[in-house]
Design a protein around this motif. Structure first.
Motif, PDB file in Angstrom:
ATOM      1  N   PHE A 198     -11.243  18.075  23.530  1.00  0.00           N
ATOM      2  CA  PHE A 198     -11.167  17.860  24.976  1.00  0.00           C
ATOM      3  C   PHE A 198     -10.146  18.824  25.560  1.00  0.00           C
ATOM      4  N   TRP A 199      -8.985  18.914  24.918  1.00  0.00           N
ATOM      5  CA  TRP A 199      -7.931  19.791  25.423  1.00  0.00           C
ATOM      6  C   TRP A 199      -8.314  21.265  25.260  1.00  0.00           C
ATOM      7  N   ALA A 200      -9.046  21.586  24.197  1.00  0.00           N
ATOM      8  CA  ALA A 200      -9.545  22.956  24.031  1.00  0.00           C
ATOM      9  C   ALA A 200     -10.522  23.290  25.155  1.00  0.00           C
ATOM     10  N   LYS A 201     -11.369  22.337  25.503  1.00  0.00           N
ATOM     11  CA  LYS A 201     -12.319  22.511  26.608  1.00  0.00           C
ATOM     12  C   LYS A 201     -11.576  22.726  27.925  1.00  0.00           C
ATOM     13  N   MET A 202     -10.550  21.941  28.150  1.00  0.00           N
ATOM     14  CA  MET A 202      -9.762  22.082  29.374  1.00  0.00           C
ATOM     15  C   MET A 202      -9.071  23.451  29.422  1.00  0.00           C
ATOM     16  N   ALA A 203      -8.551  23.889  28.281  1.00  0.00           N
ATOM     17  CA  ALA A 203      -7.872  25.190  28.215  1.00  0.00           C
ATOM     18  C   ALA A 203      -8.851  26.322  28.515  1.00  0.00           C
ATOM     19  N   ILE A 204     -10.043  26.263  27.924  1.00  0.00           N
ATOM     20  CA  ILE A 204     -11.051  27.299  28.181  1.00  0.00           C
ATOM     21  C   ILE A 204     -11.433  27.304  29.660  1.00  0.00           C
ATOM     22  N   PHE A 205     -11.638  26.140  30.221  1.00  0.00           N
ATOM     23  CA  PHE A 205     -12.016  26.062  31.633  1.00  0.00           C
ATOM     24  C   PHE A 205     -10.907  26.623  32.523  1.00  0.00           C
ATOM     25  N   ALA A 206      -9.658  26.351  32.176  1.00  0.00           N
ATOM     26  CA  ALA A 206      -8.526  26.886  32.944  1.00  0.00           C
ATOM     27  C   ALA A 206      -8.459  28.411  32.819  1.00  0.00           C
ATOM     28  N   ILE A 207      -8.666  28.919  31.626  1.00  0.00           N
ATOM     29  CA  ILE A 207      -8.646  30.373  31.422  1.00  0.00           C
ATOM     30  C   ILE A 207      -9.777  31.030  32.213  1.00  0.00           C
ATOM     31  N   VAL A 208     -10.959  30.433  32.167  1.00  0.00           N
ATOM     32  CA  VAL A 208     -12.091  30.964  32.943  1.00  0.00           C
ATOM     33  C   VAL A 208     -11.733  30.972  34.429  1.00  0.00           C
ATOM     34  N   GLY A 209     -11.103  29.913  34.889  1.00  0.00           N
ATOM     35  CA  GLY A 209     -10.679  29.854  36.293  1.00  0.00           C
ATOM     36  C   GLY A 209      -9.716  30.969  36.649  1.00  0.00           C
ATOM     37  N   LEU A 210      -8.781  31.246  35.760  1.00  0.00           N
ATOM     38  CA  LEU A 210      -7.827  32.333  36.010  1.00  0.00           C
ATOM     39  C   LEU A 210      -8.510  33.695  35.985  1.00  0.00           C
ATOM     40  N   VAL A 211      -9.417  33.900  35.039  1.00  0.00           N
ATOM     41  CA  VAL A 211     -10.142  35.174  34.946  1.00  0.00           C
ATOM     42  C   VAL A 211     -11.010  35.377  36.190  1.00  0.00           C
ATOM     43  N   SER A 212     -11.537  34.287  36.746  1.00  0.00           N
ATOM     44  CA  SER A 212     -12.437  34.392  37.899  1.00  0.00           C
ATOM     45  C   SER A 212     -11.738  34.832  39.174  1.00  0.00           C
ATOM     46  N   ALA A 249      -9.958  37.537  39.669  1.00  0.00           N
ATOM     47  CA  ALA A 249     -10.134  38.986  39.893  1.00  0.00           C
ATOM     48  C   ALA A 249     -11.472  39.315  40.555  1.00  0.00           C
ATOM     49  N   PRO A 250     -12.606  38.803  40.053  1.00  0.00           N
ATOM     50  CA  PRO A 250     -13.862  39.084  40.755  1.00  0.00           C
ATOM     51  C   PRO A 250     -13.893  38.532  42.185  1.00  0.00           C
ATOM     52  N   THR A 251     -13.375  37.329  42.377  1.00  0.00           N
ATOM     53  CA  THR A 251     -13.370  36.740  43.717  1.00  0.00           C
ATOM     54  C   THR A 251     -12.581  37.610  44.686  1.00  0.00           C
ATOM     55  N   ARG A 252     -11.424  38.057  44.269  1.00  0.00           N
ATOM     56  CA  ARG A 252     -10.617  38.930  45.133  1.00  0.00           C
ATOM     57  C   ARG A 252     -11.352  40.232  45.430  1.00  0.00           C
ATOM     58  N   ALA A 253     -12.038  40.781  44.425  1.00  0.00           N
ATOM     59  CA  ALA A 253     -12.801  42.022  44.638  1.00  0.00           C
ATOM     60  C   ALA A 253     -13.911  41.791  45.659  1.00  0.00           C
ATOM     61  N   TYR A 254     -14.626  40.667  45.572  1.00  0.00           N
ATOM     62  CA  TYR A 254     -15.713  40.392  46.507  1.00  0.00           C
ATOM     63  C   TYR A 254     -15.181  40.294  47.943  1.00  0.00           C
ATOM     64  N   PHE A 255     -14.046  39.630  48.125  1.00  0.00           N
ATOM     65  CA  PHE A 255     -13.445  39.560  49.464  1.00  0.00           C
ATOM     66  C   PHE A 255     -13.036  40.952  49.949  1.00  0.00           C
ATOM     67  N   ARG A 256     -12.433  41.720  49.072  1.00  0.00           N
ATOM     68  CA  ARG A 256     -11.996  43.077  49.427  1.00  0.00           C
ATOM     69  C   ARG A 256     -13.198  43.949  49.797  1.00  0.00           C
ATOM     70  N   TRP A 257     -14.252  43.860  49.000  1.00  0.00           N
ATOM     71  CA  TRP A 257     -15.454  44.649  49.263  1.00  0.00           C
ATOM     72  C   TRP A 257     -16.083  44.255  50.593  1.00  0.00           C
ATOM     73  N   ASN A 258     -16.128  42.976  50.887  1.00  0.00           N
ATOM     74  CA  ASN A 258     -16.709  42.525  52.150  1.00  0.00           C
ATOM     75  C   ASN A 258     -15.896  42.992  53.341  1.00  0.00           C
ATOM     76  N   GLU A 259     -14.597  42.975  53.198  1.00  0.00           N
ATOM     77  CA  GLU A 259     -13.731  43.466  54.281  1.00  0.00           C
ATOM     78  C   GLU A 259     -13.968  44.960  54.498  1.00  0.00           C
ATOM     79  N   SER A 260     -14.063  45.711  53.424  1.00  0.00           N
ATOM     80  CA  SER A 260     -14.326  47.150  53.534  1.00  0.00           C
ATOM     81  C   SER A 260     -15.693  47.411  54.149  1.00  0.00           C
ATOM     82  N   ALA A 261     -16.679  46.616  53.787  1.00  0.00           N
ATOM     83  CA  ALA A 261     -18.038  46.791  54.317  1.00  0.00           C
ATOM     84  C   ALA A 261     -18.098  46.490  55.812  1.00  0.00           C
ATOM     85  N   ARG A 262     -17.246  45.568  56.272  1.00  0.00           N
ATOM     86  CA  ARG A 262     -17.209  45.252  57.705  1.00  0.00           C
ATOM     87  C   ARG A 262     -16.682  46.429  58.528  1.00  0.00           C
TER      88      ARG A 262
END
Length: 151
Positions: free
Chosen positions: A80-94, A96-109
């Motif tokens: 259970f704790w391993a699952k929680m750790a993986i989910f937290a790591i995935v959340g942290l890794v995510s 960078a892409p989210t910030r890039a998508y916001f940045r790209w949309n701002e540039s496209a505007r």
């Protein structure tokens, strides 16, 4: 109680499937040339991903505290704790892409001819693929946890 637990389990799975579908869609869309239109699409897909992640968390918390097995069962399960750790790591890794998508949309505007360089799109796709590969561990850990392995 059994219907309540089944409902929480159902919601947990539905949100998990939406999350996996959204991250797979991001990985696929990032193979396309990224202009303003594709950047908007990526941001929408990422919104589904975020909503699904919140849904997974809320349904999971409900299962822990209001489900049949109870919080004590989960607290003693290392997978259970391993699952929680993986989910937290995935959340942290995510982040960078989210910030890039916001940045790209701002540039496209501000620039109608905006196009993301292939190098940058590949860099962001690499983060998404890390998420995909880490998420594969979650059902493995869930199966081990459900069978009481390690607990």
């Amino acid at each position: 109680m059994i219907y309540h637990d089944a409902g929480l389990s159902f919601l947990h799975f539905v949100f998990a499937f939406i999350l996996v579908g959204a991250i797979a869609a991001e990985a696929w869309v990032l193979r396309l040339p990224v202009d303003g239109k594709v950047a908007r699409l990526l941001l929408r897909i990422d919104l589904f991903y975020a909503i699904a992640a919140v849904g997974v968390i809320l349904a999971g918390v409900g299962r822990v505290f209001f489900g049949i097995k109870g919080a004590d069962y989960y607290a003693d399960q290392p997978f259970f704790w391993a699952k929680m750790a993986i989910f937290a790591i995935v959340g942290l890794v995510s982040i960078a892409p989210t910030r890039a998508y916001f940045r790209w949309n701002e540039s496209a505007r501000t620039d109608a001819a905006f196009v993301v360089s292939e190098v940058e799109a590949k860099r962001v796709r690499r983060f998404v693929m890390i998420e995909v590969h880490l998420l594969v561990l979650v059902p493995l850990f869930a199966a081990l946890m459900a069978r009481g392995v390690g607990g």
